[in-house]
Structures are given as C-alpha cells and as structure tokens.
Scaffold this active site. Structure first.
Site, mmCIF file in Angstrom:
data_model
loop_
_atom_site.group_PDB
_atom_site.id
_atom_site.type_symbol
_atom_site.label_atom_id
_atom_site.label_comp_id
_atom_site.label_asym_id
_atom_site.label_seq_id
_atom_site.Cartn_x
_atom_site.Cartn_y
_atom_site.Cartn_z
ATOM 1 N N GLU A 373 8.174 -38.691 20.485
ATOM 2 C CA GLU A 373 7.778 -40.101 20.519
ATOM 3 C C GLU A 373 8.871 -40.962 19.896
ATOM 4 O O GLU A 373 9.307 -40.676 18.771
ATOM 5 C CB GLU A 373 6.448 -40.262 19.752
ATOM 6 C CG GLU A 373 5.296 -39.567 20.467
ATOM 7 C CD GLU A 373 4.171 -39.128 19.526
ATOM 8 O OE1 GLU A 373 4.157 -39.553 18.364
ATOM 9 O OE2 GLU A 373 3.325 -38.331 19.975
ATOM 10 N N GLU A 404 0.812 -35.258 21.693
ATOM 11 C CA GLU A 404 1.462 -34.060 21.151
ATOM 12 C C GLU A 404 1.047 -32.795 21.896
ATOM 13 O O GLU A 404 1.846 -31.882 22.077
ATOM 14 C CB GLU A 404 1.146 -33.913 19.654
ATOM 15 C CG GLU A 404 1.914 -34.849 18.734
ATOM 16 C CD GLU A 404 1.351 -36.251 18.680
ATOM 17 O OE1 GLU A 404 0.255 -36.475 19.248
ATOM 18 O OE2 GLU A 404 1.987 -37.131 18.071
ATOM 19 N N GLN A 426 6.604 -36.772 15.314
ATOM 20 C CA GLN A 426 7.029 -37.927 14.519
ATOM 21 C C GLN A 426 6.754 -37.702 13.036
ATOM 22 O O GLN A 426 7.561 -38.043 12.187
ATOM 23 C CB GLN A 426 6.330 -39.189 15.024
ATOM 24 C CG GLN A 426 7.021 -40.451 14.579
ATOM 25 C CD GLN A 426 6.659 -41.615 15.469
ATOM 26 O OE1 GLN A 426 5.572 -42.160 15.366
ATOM 27 N NE2 GLN A 426 7.552 -41.987 16.366
ATOM 28 N N PHE A 427 5.606 -37.118 12.763
ATOM 29 C CA PHE A 427 5.291 -36.575 11.447
ATOM 30 C C PHE A 427 4.661 -35.215 11.706
ATOM 31 O O PHE A 427 3.905 -35.057 12.665
ATOM 32 C CB PHE A 427 4.292 -37.465 10.687
ATOM 33 C CG PHE A 427 4.895 -38.742 10.188
ATOM 34 C CD1 PHE A 427 5.424 -38.819 8.904
ATOM 35 C CD2 PHE A 427 4.944 -39.859 11.002
ATOM 36 C CE1 PHE A 427 5.993 -40.004 8.451
ATOM 37 C CE2 PHE A 427 5.512 -41.043 10.563
ATOM 38 C CZ PHE A 427 6.042 -41.123 9.278
ATOM 39 N N ASP A 429 2.327 -33.977 10.374
ATOM 40 C CA ASP A 429 0.863 -34.081 10.310
ATOM 41 C C ASP A 429 0.262 -34.083 11.719
ATOM 42 O O ASP A 429 -0.887 -33.721 11.915
ATOM 43 C CB ASP A 429 0.457 -35.378 9.606
ATOM 44 C CG ASP A 429 1.114 -35.505 8.244
ATOM 45 O OD1 ASP A 429 0.397 -35.447 7.247
ATOM 46 O OD2 ASP A 429 2.361 -35.631 8.187
ATOM 47 N N PHE A 430 1.085 -34.516 12.704
ATOM 48 C CA PHE A 430 0.568 -34.613 14.067
ATOM 49 C C PHE A 430 0.708 -33.300 14.824
ATOM 50 O O PHE A 430 0.622 -33.263 16.049
ATOM 51 C CB PHE A 430 1.262 -35.758 14.820
ATOM 52 C CG PHE A 430 1.203 -37.072 14.085
ATOM 53 C CD1 PHE A 430 0.119 -37.372 13.256
ATOM 54 C CD2 PHE A 430 2.211 -38.006 14.201
ATOM 55 C CE1 PHE A 430 0.060 -38.580 12.562
ATOM 56 C CE2 PHE A 430 2.159 -39.213 13.512
ATOM 57 C CZ PHE A 430 1.088 -39.506 12.688
ATOM 58 N N PRO A 433 -2.945 -31.980 16.848
ATOM 59 C CA PRO A 433 -3.254 -32.039 18.286
ATOM 60 C C PRO A 433 -2.389 -31.085 19.114
ATOM 61 O O PRO A 433 -2.748 -30.763 20.242
ATOM 62 C CB PRO A 433 -2.969 -33.501 18.676
ATOM 63 C CG PRO A 433 -2.520 -34.196 17.463
ATOM 64 C CD PRO A 433 -2.523 -33.272 16.314
ATOM 65 N N HIS A 471 0.642 -38.535 6.541
ATOM 66 C CA HIS A 471 2.079 -38.515 6.838
ATOM 67 C C HIS A 471 2.797 -37.671 5.795
ATOM 68 O O HIS A 471 3.962 -37.903 5.503
ATOM 69 C CB HIS A 471 2.660 -39.930 6.817
ATOM 70 C CG HIS A 471 2.227 -40.778 7.966
ATOM 71 N ND1 HIS A 471 1.040 -41.446 7.995
ATOM 72 C CD2 HIS A 471 2.836 -41.052 9.147
ATOM 73 C CE1 HIS A 471 0.927 -42.114 9.131
ATOM 74 N NE2 HIS A 471 1.995 -41.885 9.853
#
Lengths: 668, 432
Positions: A373, A404, A426-427, A429-430, A433, A471
C-alpha cells in the site's frame, strides 16, 4: 422423465467428435468415481470425507474445456471434474484419497484436498476461497511476464460472501488481470440456500461493483459453459481483464458423504433432475448421431472396472513414512549464496540499507517485484521504497488497494509462477488479515503440494513511537507458531540488507521484520557494502562477548541489551549478547554454546511473554542446556497486555536497560 | 529379589550422609556385615556393614555425594538392566553403574548423581551447573563458600574453589581411586597436617559446626563444685597396681566419677534427658548412655558412647571407658559407638585443667567436666569440732547445663550428689 434439451453453438460447434467424447468421458469419470468413493466412504473403507460434485459435471468439465491447457485453475474440494479434465489421473486421485506416499499431497491432506500444479490445478485447501488470491497472483505474474496464461478462480456461491473473494476480485478488477472468476451456484452453501447467502438477486450482480463484466449461465449445459468460459478466458488473455461467470447448477448429494441433504425439497430436486447435465449431453450427442446408447453403456462398464481396479490398486500402495515426511517443512535452497564482489561501502542507517537492498534486488533480478500500500509514487509510509517507483515503474513497484489478504495471497501465486515477490505491510499489525494466506497457503505449499513459495513479507514492527496498540506489535512469536515460514528480524543496517537479500533468494516464505525505531536511529549508522551480499538465515551473532551472563535478544532490543551490559560492567558482571537475527529457524547452537560458557541466561524481548520466542528459548535451554545453568532463566518482556498509547504507559510497557540490570543483579 | 542398602540414620540430629568411598564394586559378592562403603556424617566417618548377603548389582550413589537418610545407596541381587530402565523412566538419563576406579567422571554419571542430589533438601538451592561441576570434580560442597543470594554456591564460587584447591582435588580423586582400604581417620590426619595450606579437615569442620550449633541451641550455664577425693585416692592407690595387672590399663579417676555421675543421673532424670523446644517435647531417658569425650591425639574430638552405662559396676565402667577410647582412637568404630549418648563427660583433668566450661553435646542437656585432682591444702573439721589445715586430694567438677531445661538448683543438687557419692562411697569395697 423428460430431459431438457441442449444444443451446440459457438465455440463448442467447432469441437471434434473425439473432443466431445473426451469431455463426456471426463464427466462420466467424475460421476462414477464419486459414486464409488461415496460407497466406499459409507462402507467404512475410506477415511476423511467425500464431497460429491455429482450434478455439476457440466460446470466442471465445461470450465476446464473452455480453458487452454497452460491456463491455471484455482478451485475447491468440489472440483474433481475440473482436475480430471485438466489431466489429473484416476491414480493420482485414488492415491490422495487413501493418503498414500505417491499421491499429490503425499498423505499430508486427504480426499479431494489437493492440486497438481504442474497440470494447472492449484493446491486445494479447506478455507474457501483461499485459492482465489493465489490465482490472482498467478494472473499478475502472467501479466508482468506477458506469458499469456489465464487464471480461473473458482468457488461455490457460498464462498463469495468472504472478504477473501471480494478482495481478490477487487484486486483483479483494479489491476485488469487475466483471470476469470467462476462461481458454481449449486443452490446450497452446505445447507444454506441462496436467500440466506447474498442480498443481490444473483451472485453475478456483484461483478458490476468491481467494474468487471458478469454473466449468468446454465451450469448444467456443457455447451453454454465451455462457450462462456472460453470467451472469458480469451477476453482476459487479450488484456481485457477479468470476467465473473455464475454457473447455475445443482448438486445431487449433500455437502459431503455424511450429509443426506434433507434440506432439499422434492420439487427442487425434481426440477433439477430434468436438467441432469450428463443426460442432457447424452441426448444431444445421440440427437447429433455422434454416439449411441451402446457407446455410453460400454463406457460406463469400462469406467466401472477401471475405477474399481484403480482404487484397489491405490490401497496397496506405499504409505508415507512418518520419520521421513513429518518434518518436511522447508524447501532446500539450491542457489548460491550471494557474496558482495564490491569493496565499496556506503554509510547507511537501517532503512537506507533496506532501500538499498531492495534497489539492488530489483536491478539484478527481473523476477523481483514489490506489492504494497502506497509504496509506489508515495514511496511508502516510512519511505522504504524511496526512489524505486521512479526507477522501476508501476510494473515492479505495485501499489495495491487496502487488501492484505489479497496481495499476500497474490504473492503466493506469483511466487508459484516463478516470480520473487516482496510485499510490504504498511504496519506489521496488518498481518492479521494476511495471516490466512500466509499460514493456509504460503506456509503449506511446499509441505503439501511440493511447490516452493519464495516470497518476502516485510514491514515495520515494534513499539516506542507513540503509535498505539495497532501500529506497534512485535509479531515474531505469533508468526513463529506456524510451521513453514521463516522469520528474520535484523538489528543493524548490515544485517538488514544481508538478510533481505537472503530472504529474497530463500525458496520459502520469509517474514522480514523491521523495527521502526531502528529505521533512522543515528547511532546505528554504519558502513554497508554496496552490491548483493547475504547474511545467512538461521544464524545468530555474538554482538558482545562476555563470561557471566548471556542475553539472548533480537531486533529493537539488541541496543537495550548493549546498554544494560555496559551498566552491569560497573558491578563486574560480564554480559554476552546474542542477536538471534533469525527467529525461525532458531540458531540453537549459538544459544547453547553461550550458556555453556556463562551458565546464566536472560531472554530480552519486546513481544509479550506468554507463549513467545522467550518461552521457546527458555524451554530450549532448560531442555538442552540444563546442566550448564547456574540460575533460573530470566525472561525480560513487557507485561502480557496490549501496547498502550500514553507515553508514560508505553515507556513502562517496553523493556529497558534498567529492568535488565535490576533483574540480573537480583539474581546475584 | 533385589535388596537396597540405604543411608543409615547416623545419630539423632543427622539427616544426611556423604559417601566417602565405595569398598565394593558392581559384581562383588558380599557377606552379611562385610564393610561395603565409608560414609561421613555430622557425627562420624564410618564404615557401613552390609545388612544382607549377595551380589552387588548397582551402586546408586557416587563417591562424594551427600544424600538424605533413607536414600538407596547400593543394590544387591537386583536385575541391573531393569534398574537402569527404571531410572531411565524417571530421568531420561541412563546411569552407568558407578565404579570405584574412575578418575574422570562421565557426564551421564554426574547427571545421575545430580538427580539424586535434587532429592536432597540441603542441596535444593544448588544449580545444575554447580551440581555437575561438583560431581565431576568430586567436591564436597560443604567446603565451598557461597557468595550468591542466601549464601547459594554459584558456578563462580565453585570455579574459584577448584582453582584454589586444585592439588587437593586431584589428590582426592586419586585417593578415591586407590583400591587399597584406608582408614577414614588416617585421611583426616593426613589432611590435618596440611592445615597451613588453609584446608579444614572434614572432622574439624564437623566439630566446628556442632559446637556452634550447640551454642545456638542451648542456654549454656557453667556451675562447679569442689570434691575431696582423699578417701577415693586412698582406695585407688591401694588397688591400682593390681588393677593394671588384671586389666591391662590404668585405673584413673574417670570411672569413679562416671559411676557417681550415673547414680546422680538416675536420681535427677531431668539431667539425663533431651529437650526439643521446637517440637515441644522433653524426653527423660530411662537408661544412661554415657558419652565420653575422646581426644584423638590433638587431631580432633569424638564422643564415644557407652550404652546402658547404668548397668555396669566400677570395674565394668572402667573397662568400657578404656575400650571406647581405644576404639575411637583406632578409627575402627561403628555408628553405635558414637551415637545415642544421653549425657557426656569431658575428662579435662587428664590435661591438668583447673576449671573448664565445656559445650553441651547435643541433644544432651548437660555435660560434666572432670578437672585435675591434686594435693591441696584444705581446712578440715576434726571429729572434736576443731579446724585444721590438711593436705588432701581435691579437684573441681564443672557442669555446663542448659538453662532452658532446668535451673540452678537442679544443677547444684545434681553436682553435690556426685560430690557426696565420690567422697562418701566405700570405694575399697567396690574394688576388692
């Protein structure tokens, strides 16, 4: 009972008698095989399950018949008809049903949960439609390489309610990929009828929302199916993007062997039995005077014998050997390790080393490309792809939608197609998904389907930037719990570049964790060699030698350990610091060797403690280094809670040097 | 059927023992009462006789290892393989049968040893590495100073100890490999001669610990009385030559004092008792097991026990005292010779003392010190009531007693009972 007629037209009009017989034979093979398997299953002769697609033969054979031989198909457990028409043999199917060593999944998954990638069918998994993003990735590779291959992502109407399907079709639509989405609407998702599955009148109505053409066809008319699929495939092959095709059909049996399908009313069943695809095809072939009833009867008898014999034969084949098969998790690398041939170096911070590594990988290997992203013109949220879009363009540096799951699955598909995808979360944390694709597809492909998946999932991790609970995670422990993926976490610019290159050339999925606090940490700046070089995955490093206490750590905590070691010198405690660098596979030797020397172990991690890497290292030393221990093993970690935002809370959450010092001194 | 020899209870206060040396090895045939190993405890270094006859099939404890009372030491007539499997299940480590002749200790063995050590409460704070190194180097951990938390011995402590005692440790290993039997006390003696090197012998360490322990436990008070031995001395002079001829040893004051003390103990059972404040129990002993402190030629001190001393007459007690001191000095004594005393006498007079304040031998509640008997000028009252100065054999008797258990009145009644016995008994009759 009167059978509704079908007649040839369009593409199917051009098929020869032999081609038609071949299609008919594959439909009959599917039906008779599944009937036989169902009998074996009900008679207690077969483990696992049987998912008969009887009644849907025209959809399956028609999809396969509409595709070119080199096209790739990603489907479900109810697609044996497609696999048969694509060339998967009765023997392969039988071996897989009996969990035999020579079956496509070597006994690692059963019944119809398999694919034969070399014959154009992707690995079948139970979470549906998880092969859809993989098919999208193959289509993407096809587009990037201009290989002319079209992917078909197939599922039942039930699976179209998932985010995975929507993300996939959206990504394909946005990127105008050579792919066809087929949905065999067989009226029931297990037991749930259409009315409870989607709010639009038809599944195909949804295609409009993704900007792609959609069609609804009679899935029990072999001619209509192959005509439509052929047309959609050629449309895609010609660069016109995806099509969504809804094939309306009906499964004669329940979802699986155990399901009597009592939820189907007599009226519905009668309606569909008049439209049985095989009867319709036979009538048409007889009407055209191509074949006679005797031909059909003779084939039925031949197939009956062949199927019985093949199943009996499969039973006698070798079982997999637990000692050989159970740990076969990673593909072995057979390419040379890159050594820098340049003596030139440049002073870089950690993120510059990553960018430099990406740049050199893209420059040196045309198969390397990136997805993520905002990584294109915007150059990434942290500017890790700085300058890359300008240099390599949108075909190598692909901006994706926020999806994701889709682009991670697409990386799997692209890797299977021969690319070396590097995706940016992007982080980190993602990753959640994306986790289904990482664990269901990427982690299991080599193990179950024998195909390696060289891909890198990189992104920023870690707390300390006042970014709050979403994040800031350190995902290594959570990821490490899944066999089949490697995990690296560099702590300095040299390792960052070397590990990135090693990860890209590793034949397995590698999770590459970048601690965002280290990106621009000024005191980490160092001279990094220009040109490709590797830091070997699976090897830790002694970053400071010592005699009294071993601290095992990695990523952002290495500098904390160094600070603590310095402070402990005042108390005459000499600390040895091990930077693991790789979490999976763990460098057990370097840990045990150090503990043998110091007899004391402290594991310092930023991730929460329960069921974590710290637990694992502790367990390792308790098991294999017990007789060298002089003190209880220390785990310095945050409390077992979420990462808080308020600076005072976040500072209290993250382990610091004071905590390390007082814990170690507390033992003396 | 296999039989297991276990670590014996070596005295009331003893909870553990250290295996000094195996005298048998796997495969040896032993008879009942054959010595099978040497052990060391808080009380004594001694040989353990085999309670059974049979073939040695497994040595369960390594030399140098300290285990709790009751822990299995040796297996007779067992199926060694079966035993190994059993251990294997417990520990996942296959222990090798221990061998007497072994200089280097395989890690497997030390690990097995360590597992046994885990059972030992005293060692529960020893880390795995300390257990292993101690096992490998055959180190008595009671001799190592702990610098860790709560006095725990750390790896560093042990490494320092090993480097400082390198020669002795090597020698120790060599000694243990010597097939020839050696007396435990000789070992102590040879070590004592090296005191200038800083090493404390096992015996010395044990004495030191016991002394300090007793001082911590009991409320020591010393009381003394003066005894007129003149009448006794007259009888003794008369019989001592014949006594030596008959018995082969000299007739000293000690048997007289012992006999008088035994009578006093029967009269004052509180003094012949054991007192456990923690458990809340006070045990009055029915019989007198008389402890006699025996000096080991200035190399240490042991208390020999004369069981049922209240059953002996003067000659009997004299003989037992002589036997006991000879036995203890020879080093060839058993547990029964040094444990179970109910009251102790320390014969300081033999070294020409005037007055002594001895430390109570736990778990006794009092200890008597006999002081030197000399001719002294004393004032005596004549039968006509007049006073005159006379030369008499006199000496002091000192009693250290535990003020927790009784008070001064009992101590003095007890002492004066002895004094009266010694002064007024017709000793000639006892001796003839």
């Amino acid at each position: 009972m009167e059978i509704e007629k079908i007649t040839r037209s369009g593409y199917s009009s051009n098929l020869s008698k032999e081609q038609l017989w071949d299609i008919y034979k594959s439909m009959k093979t599917q039906r008779q095989l599944e009937e036989r398997l169902l009998k074996l299953y009900k008679g207690g002769q077969l483990s696992g399950a049987v998912y008969p697609g009887i009644g849907q033969e025209a959809s399956m054979a028609g999809i396969a018949a509409g595709m070119s031989e080199k096209d790739i198909f990603g489907g479900t457990h109810r697609d044996l008809g497609v696999q048969i028409k694509k060339g998967v043999t009765l023997k392969e199917i039988a071996l897989n049903f009996f969990g035999k060593h020579d079956g496509p999944s070597k006994g690692r998954d059963g019944n119809s949960h398999f694919g034969v990638v070399d014959k154009g069918t992707l690995m079948v998994v139970s979470p549906l439609p998880d092969s859809a993003p993989v098919a999208v990735g193959w289509a993407l590779a096809s587009k990037l390489d201009n290989s002319g291959i079209v992917a078909v992502a197939n599922c039942g109407e039930g699976a179209t309610a998932t985010g995975t399907w929507h993300e996939s079709i959206n990504m394909a639509g946005v990127s105008n990929l050579p792919i066809v989405f087929t949905v065999q609407n067989n009226q029931f998702a297990y037991s749930s009828p259409n009315e409870t599955e989607f709010g639009t009148p038809n599944v195909a109505d949804r295609g409009l929302g993704y900007g792609i053409p959609s069609k609804i066809i009679d899935g029990n008319d072999i001619y209509e199916v192959m005509n439509t699929i052929h047309e959609a495939c050629e449309h895609a092959r010609n660069g016109n993007g995806p099509t969504l095709v809804e094939l309306v059909t009906f499964r004669h049996y329940g979802h699986a062997g155990h399901d009597p399908a009592e939820y189907v009313t007599k009226e519905v069943r009668d309606f569909w039995m008049k439209r049985d695809p095989i009867s319709r095809f036979e009538h048409s072939l007889m009407d055209e005077s191509l074949f006679t009833q005797e031909d059909f009867t003779k084939l039925t008898e031949e197939l009956e014998n062949e199927i019985k014999e093949t199943l009996e034969w499969a039973k006698t084949q070798n079982d997999p050997k637990p000692e050989n098969e159970i740990l076969d998790i990673f593909a072995k690398r057979n390419t040379e390790v890159k050594q820098s041939d340049s003596s030139e170096t440049k002073t870089m911070n950690l993120i510059e080393a990553i960018t430099n590594g990406l740049d050199e990988l893209l420059e040196n290997d045309k198969d390397v490309f990136m997805m993520g992203e905002d990584i294109g013109e915007f150059e990434g949220a942290f500017k890790a792809t700085k300058g890359l879009f300008a240099k390599y363009g949108p075909d190598r540096i692909l901006d994706t939608a926020i999806s994701e799951g889709a682009f991670t699955g697409a990386a799997v598909g692209a890797a299977l197609a021969g690319k070396k995808p590097i995706i940016e979360l992007q982080f980190y944390d993602f990753v959640y998904p994306a986790l289904d694709q990482i664990t269901t597809e990427a982690a299991k492909y080599y193990w179950k389907a024998g195909k390696s998946v060289p891909m890198v999932v990189r992104g920023p991790t870690g707390a300390g930037t006042r970014s709050g609970p979403f994040h800031s995670i350190s995902p290594e422990s959570m990821l490490a719990h899944h066999p089949g993926i490697k995990i690296v976490a560099p702590s300095n610019p040299y390792d960052a570049k070397g590990l990135l290159i090693a990860a890209t050339y590793d034949p397995n999925p590698v999770m590459y964790l970048e601690h965002k606090k280290l990106y621009r940490k000024p005191d980490l700046k160092m001279d990094v060699p220009l040109g490709l070089y590797e830091v070997e995955i699976g090897k830790g490093a002694v970053v400071k030698e010592g005699t009294d206490f071993t601290i095992v750590t990695w990523s952002g905590m290495v500098s904390v350990a160094q600070e603590a070691a310095h402070a402990l010198e005042a108390d005459n405690i000499s600390v040895e610091i091990i930077d693991l660098r790789t979490i999976v596979p763990l460098d057990e030797e370097i840990i045990l060797k150090s503990v043998e020397k110091t007899s004391n172990l402290c594991i310092l991690q930023e991730d929460v403690p329960f069921s974590s890497v710290a637990s694992e290292v502790s367990s390792l030393v308790a098991e294999k280094g017990f007789w060298n221990l002089d003190n209880p093993i220390l785990k310095i970690t945050p409390p077992n809670t979420h990462i808080p935002f308020a600076p005072i809370l976040e500072d209290a959450f993250i382990p610091n040097a004071d905590k390390v010092v007082s814990a170690i001194k507390g033992l003396q | 059927m296999s039989q297991i020899v276990t670590m014996p209870q070596l005295g009331e206060t003893v909870t553990e023992g250290t295996v000094l040396r195996w005298l048998v090895k796997v495969g040896d045939e032993v008879k009942e009462d054959d010595p099978i190993l040497e052990i060391s405890t808080d009380k004594v270094d001694t040989e353990v006789p085999s309670p059974f006859a049979g073939k040695v099939t497994n040595l369960l404890v390594e030399e140098g290892e300290t285990v709790e009372v009751g822990v299995g030491l040796l297996e007779l007539n067992g199926n060694a393989e079966k035993e190994e499997n059993k251990n294997n299940e417990q520990s996942n480590i296959i222990p090798e049968p221990a061998q007497t002749e072994k200089v280097t200790v395989a890690s497997d063995e030390s690990q097995k040893k360590d597992i046994d050590a885990i059972k030992n409460n005293q060692n529960k704070n020893l880390s795995p590495i300390v257990r292993r190194l101690a096992g490998e180097n055959n180190i008595d951990l009671t001799l190592v100073n702990g610098s860790g938390k709560h006095g725990r011995i750390t790896r560093k402590d042990l490494e320092i100890y090993i480097s400082q005692n390198k020669t002795d440790i090597e020698k120790n290993v060599t000694q243990n490999t010597n097939v020839e039997d050696k007396e435990v006390l000789h070992k102590s003696e040879s070590r004592a001669s090296k005191i200038d090197s800083g090493e404390i012998t096992r015996l010395r360490k044990r004495i030191a610990q016991n002394m300090v322990l007793s001082k911590q436990i009991s409320a020591h008070v010393m009381t003394s009385v003066e005894v007129d031995y003149e009448s006794l001395e007259i009888s003794r002079s008369k019989f001592k030559s014949k006594f030596k001829e008959d018995n082969g040893f000299s007739l000293t004051y000690l048997p007289f004092i012992s006999l008088a003390t035994i009578s006093a103990l029967k009269e004052f059972p509180t003094v012949n008792s054991s007192f456990d404040l923690e458990a809340g129990t006070h045990t009055l002993h029915k019989h007198v097991n008389l402890g006699i402190a025996v000096d080991l030629n200035q190399e240490g001190l042991l208390v020999g026990t004369i069981k049922d001393a209240d059953s002996y007459n003067l000659k009997g007690i004299a003989k037992k005292i002589s036997e006991t001191s000879t036995l203890l000095r020879s080093g060839k004594f058993g547990l029964e010779n040094v444990s179970g005393s109910t009251f102790t006498i320390s014969n300081n007079g033999s070294f020409n003392s005037f007055i002594t304040s001895p430390i109570i031998n736990q778990p006794n509640v009092a200890i008597l010190s006999t002081e030197s008997v000399k001719k002294r000028a004393v004032v005596i009252t004549n039968s006509d009531g007049s006073d005159s100065i006379a030369i008499r054999h006199t000496g002091v008797l000192s009693l250290t007693w535990d003020h927790r258990v009784f008070d001064g009145s009992i101590a003095l009644l007890f002492l004066n009972f002895i004094k009266d016995k010694l002064e007024f008994t017709d000793w000639t009759q006892e001796l003839s």
